[in-house]
Design a protein around this motif. Structure first.
Motif, PDB file in Angstrom:
ATOM      1  N   LEU A  45      17.740   8.329  -9.791  1.00  0.00           N
ATOM      2  CA  LEU A  45      18.452   9.147  -8.832  1.00  0.00           C
ATOM      3  C   LEU A  45      17.453  10.037  -8.100  1.00  0.00           C
ATOM      4  O   LEU A  45      16.610  10.689  -8.730  1.00  0.00           O
ATOM      5  CB  LEU A  45      19.473  10.004  -9.578  1.00  0.00           C
ATOM      6  N   ILE A  46      17.515  10.049  -6.790  1.00  0.00           N
ATOM      7  CA  ILE A  46      16.653  10.920  -5.984  1.00  0.00           C
ATOM      8  C   ILE A  46      17.287  12.310  -5.914  1.00  0.00           C
ATOM      9  O   ILE A  46      18.486  12.437  -5.651  1.00  0.00           O
ATOM     10  CB  ILE A  46      16.464  10.339  -4.572  1.00  0.00           C
ATOM     11  N   VAL A  47      16.494  13.334  -6.170  1.00  0.00           N
ATOM     12  CA  VAL A  47      16.998  14.711  -6.184  1.00  0.00           C
ATOM     13  C   VAL A  47      16.498  15.441  -4.940  1.00  0.00           C
ATOM     14  O   VAL A  47      15.314  15.787  -4.847  1.00  0.00           O
ATOM     15  CB  VAL A  47      16.538  15.461  -7.447  1.00  0.00           C
ATOM     16  N   PRO A  48      17.352  15.696  -3.964  1.00  0.00           N
ATOM     17  CA  PRO A  48      16.923  16.444  -2.779  1.00  0.00           C
ATOM     18  C   PRO A  48      16.629  17.895  -3.142  1.00  0.00           C
ATOM     19  O   PRO A  48      17.113  18.419  -4.147  1.00  0.00           O
ATOM     20  CB  PRO A  48      18.117  16.326  -1.831  1.00  0.00           C
ATOM     21  N   LYS A  99      19.747   7.167   1.299  1.00  0.00           N
ATOM     22  CA  LYS A  99      19.834   6.411   0.036  1.00  0.00           C
ATOM     23  C   LYS A  99      19.313   7.302  -1.091  1.00  0.00           C
ATOM     24  O   LYS A  99      18.161   7.725  -1.051  1.00  0.00           O
ATOM     25  CB  LYS A  99      19.007   5.132   0.147  1.00  0.00           C
ATOM     26  N   TYR A 100      20.158   7.557  -2.091  1.00  0.00           N
ATOM     27  CA  TYR A 100      19.790   8.512  -3.138  1.00  0.00           C
ATOM     28  C   TYR A 100      19.686   7.880  -4.532  1.00  0.00           C
ATOM     29  O   TYR A 100      19.476   8.598  -5.509  1.00  0.00           O
ATOM     30  CB  TYR A 100      20.786   9.670  -3.178  1.00  0.00           C
ATOM     31  N   THR A 101      19.825   6.583  -4.619  1.00  0.00           N
ATOM     32  CA  THR A 101      19.649   5.889  -5.894  1.00  0.00           C
ATOM     33  C   THR A 101      18.793   4.654  -5.672  1.00  0.00           C
ATOM     34  O   THR A 101      18.735   4.115  -4.559  1.00  0.00           O
ATOM     35  CB  THR A 101      21.002   5.447  -6.496  1.00  0.00           C
ATOM     36  N   PHE A 102      18.134   4.228  -6.732  1.00  0.00           N
ATOM     37  CA  PHE A 102      17.364   2.992  -6.627  1.00  0.00           C
ATOM     38  C   PHE A 102      17.144   2.402  -8.019  1.00  0.00           C
ATOM     39  O   PHE A 102      17.230   3.099  -9.037  1.00  0.00           O
ATOM     40  CB  PHE A 102      16.018   3.212  -5.927  1.00  0.00           C
ATOM     41  N   LEU A 103      16.865   1.119  -8.027  1.00  0.00           N
ATOM     42  CA  LEU A 103      16.538   0.407  -9.259  1.00  0.00           C
ATOM     43  C   LEU A 103      15.030   0.319  -9.410  1.00  0.00           C
ATOM     44  O   LEU A 103      14.307   0.254  -8.412  1.00  0.00           O
ATOM     45  CB  LEU A 103      17.139  -1.002  -9.240  1.00  0.00           C
ATOM     46  N   GLY A 148       0.781  -1.222   0.000  1.00  0.00           N
ATOM     47  CA  GLY A 148       0.000   0.000   0.000  1.00  0.00           C
ATOM     48  C   GLY A 148       0.817   1.280   0.000  1.00  0.00           C
ATOM     49  O   GLY A 148       0.255   2.361  -0.176  1.00  0.00           O
ATOM     50  N   ILE A 149       2.104   1.207   0.224  1.00  0.00           N
ATOM     51  CA  ILE A 149       2.917   2.409   0.226  1.00  0.00           C
ATOM     52  C   ILE A 149       3.016   2.972  -1.190  1.00  0.00           C
ATOM     53  O   ILE A 149       3.117   2.222  -2.170  1.00  0.00           O
ATOM     54  CB  ILE A 149       4.333   2.137   0.792  1.00  0.00           C
ATOM     55  N   THR A 150       2.979   4.292  -1.309  1.00  0.00           N
ATOM     56  CA  THR A 150       3.093   4.912  -2.628  1.00  0.00           C
ATOM     57  C   THR A 150       4.564   5.020  -3.009  1.00  0.00           C
ATOM     58  O   THR A 150       5.459   4.986  -2.149  1.00  0.00           O
ATOM     59  CB  THR A 150       2.472   6.316  -2.637  1.00  0.00           C
ATOM     60  N   VAL A 151       4.798   5.184  -4.303  1.00  0.00           N
ATOM     61  CA  VAL A 151       6.175   5.327  -4.779  1.00  0.00           C
ATOM     62  C   VAL A 151       6.802   6.578  -4.175  1.00  0.00           C
ATOM     63  O   VAL A 151       7.970   6.574  -3.752  1.00  0.00           O
ATOM     64  CB  VAL A 151       6.214   5.388  -6.323  1.00  0.00           C
ATOM     65  N   GLU A 152       6.017   7.658  -4.102  1.00  0.00           N
ATOM     66  CA  GLU A 152       6.560   8.903  -3.561  1.00  0.00           C
ATOM     67  C   GLU A 152       6.958   8.742  -2.101  1.00  0.00           C
ATOM     68  O   GLU A 152       8.026   9.223  -1.683  1.00  0.00           O
ATOM     69  CB  GLU A 152       5.540  10.037  -3.708  1.00  0.00           C
ATOM     70  N   HIS A 153       6.115   8.071  -1.325  1.00  0.00           N
ATOM     71  CA  HIS A 153       6.461   7.851   0.078  1.00  0.00           C
ATOM     72  C   HIS A 153       7.679   6.939   0.209  1.00  0.00           C
ATOM     73  O   HIS A 153       8.518   7.135   1.096  1.00  0.00           O
ATOM     74  CB  HIS A 153       5.272   7.247   0.837  1.00  0.00           C
ATOM     75  N   TRP A 154       7.778   5.955  -0.668  1.00  0.00           N
ATOM     76  CA  TRP A 154       8.940   5.060  -0.629  1.00  0.00           C
ATOM     77  C   TRP A 154      10.218   5.828  -0.954  1.00  0.00           C
ATOM     78  O   TRP A 154      11.261   5.636  -0.313  1.00  0.00           O
ATOM     79  CB  TRP A 154       8.741   3.905  -1.605  1.00  0.00           C
ATOM     80  N   VAL A 155      10.146   6.732  -1.950  1.00  0.00           N
ATOM     81  CA  VAL A 155      11.298   7.563  -2.305  1.00  0.00           C
ATOM     82  C   VAL A 155      11.697   8.436  -1.112  1.00  0.00           C
ATOM     83  O   VAL A 155      12.880   8.569  -0.780  1.00  0.00           O
ATOM     84  CB  VAL A 155      10.993   8.429  -3.549  1.00  0.00           C
ATOM     85  N   SER A 201      11.226   7.794   1.992  1.00  0.00           N
ATOM     86  CA  SER A 201      11.828   6.951   3.031  1.00  0.00           C
ATOM     87  C   SER A 201      13.269   6.594   2.670  1.00  0.00           C
ATOM     88  O   SER A 201      14.127   6.494   3.554  1.00  0.00           O
ATOM     89  CB  SER A 201      11.003   5.675   3.239  1.00  0.00           C
ATOM     90  N   CYS A 202      13.522   6.415   1.375  1.00  0.00           N
ATOM     91  CA  CYS A 202      14.902   6.142   0.936  1.00  0.00           C
ATOM     92  C   CYS A 202      15.810   7.314   1.295  1.00  0.00           C
ATOM     93  O   CYS A 202      16.880   7.139   1.881  1.00  0.00           O
ATOM     94  CB  CYS A 202      14.944   5.894  -0.569  1.00  0.00           C
TER      95      CYS A 202
END
Length: 264
Positions: free
Chosen positions: A59-62, A18-22, A3-10, A12-13
């Motif tokens: 890549l996660i962009v802060p 954690k700033y990268t993911f597959l 049930g977690i959304t992609v945005e919430h998962w990002v 949490s990363c």
């Protein structure tokens, strides 16, 4: 974690540093369908929350890096190369900068790997690749970054690569300037080992000549002793440039067709 959304998962990363993911990680952790995952990621790309570097790598962009389009390449280069299954080390001017020897801020992030790879653009950052069959045997160091570690060429490998990939390091005077700043970090035995590994006689002659011109005579002597057993044929200091007006440096058998000016 259903049930977690992609945005919430990002989010949490990022909260875990954690700033990268597959893409596969998103599928595994959110239980969304491939199509729903694709659309969710597209929305985050449009919002500039994430950046897609490969179809499978994000890549996660802060917030503080939204204007630049991405965090620095040092934050993600190790994860990117791991995702691409390629050996690597940070090289040339980008490596020299890690030792405080980059005279000017590199305009691109320079990386050596074992094959030809097209440049990758991450916001304003450009990651440029150079191919070398010595990538896995060259001396490197693991250097800490804000997100982990990255492999960087050792100072001696950096010195050799500055001449091997001189065009990427700017003009020869810039190579000499950076070498002059690297000299205190160089070990003569390790530098000889780095040159012998590559066994590129023409560029080794150029390196020796440049070292002598920046106060590195004690470093160049072991290289000179090794070169005595190699071809004495002279090489131009600046490849691809005429030598009609050049003079030969007899110690290194280098045709000096380019003046060297070291910035201080």
């Amino acid at each position: 974690m259903g049930g977690i959304t992609v945005e919430h998962w990002v989010d949490s990363c990022q909260s875990r540093g954690k700033y990268t993911f597959l893409r596969e990680e998103v599928l595994d952790r959110t239980n969304l369908s491939p199509e729903a995952t694709k659309k969710a990621l597209q929305r985050l790309v449009r919002k500039k929350r994430v950046l897609k570097l490969k179809d499978y790598f994000y890549l996660i962009v802060p917030l503080e890096y939204v204007a630049a389009g991405s965090p620095p390449a040092s934050w993600f280069i190790h994860d990117l190369m791991s995702a691409m299954s390629l050996p690597y080390y940070v090289a040339v001017l980008s490596a020299a900068a890690q030792y405080g020897a980059a005279h000017q801020q590199p305009q691109e992030f320079q990386v050596v790997t074992d094959r030809s790879v097209r440049p990758i653009f991450a916001g304003r950052a450009k990651v440029r690749f150079f191919a070398s069959k010595f990538v896995e045997t060259a001396a490197t160091r693991s250097i800490k970054t804000p997100t982990g570690n990255m492999q960087v060429s050792a100072p001696e490998t950096t010195a050799v690569d500055l001449v091997r990939f001189a065009r990427a390091a700017g003009h020869l005077s810039n190579v000499a300037t950076v070498l002059s700043q690297l000299v205190p970090d160089l070990d003569p035995k390790k530098l000889l080992a780095a040159t012998r590994l590559v066994s590129d006689v023409p560029n080794t002659k150029r390196l020796g000549y440049l070292l002598d011109n920046v106060g590195g005579e004690s470093l160049s002597q072991p290289i000179h002793d090794w070169l005595k057993k190699q071809s004495p044929r002279p090489v131009p200091l600046q490849p691809g440039r005429g030598v009609s007006d050049a003079f030969e440096d007899r110690r290194w058998h280098v045709l000096v067709n380019q003046s060297i000016e070291v910035d201080t």
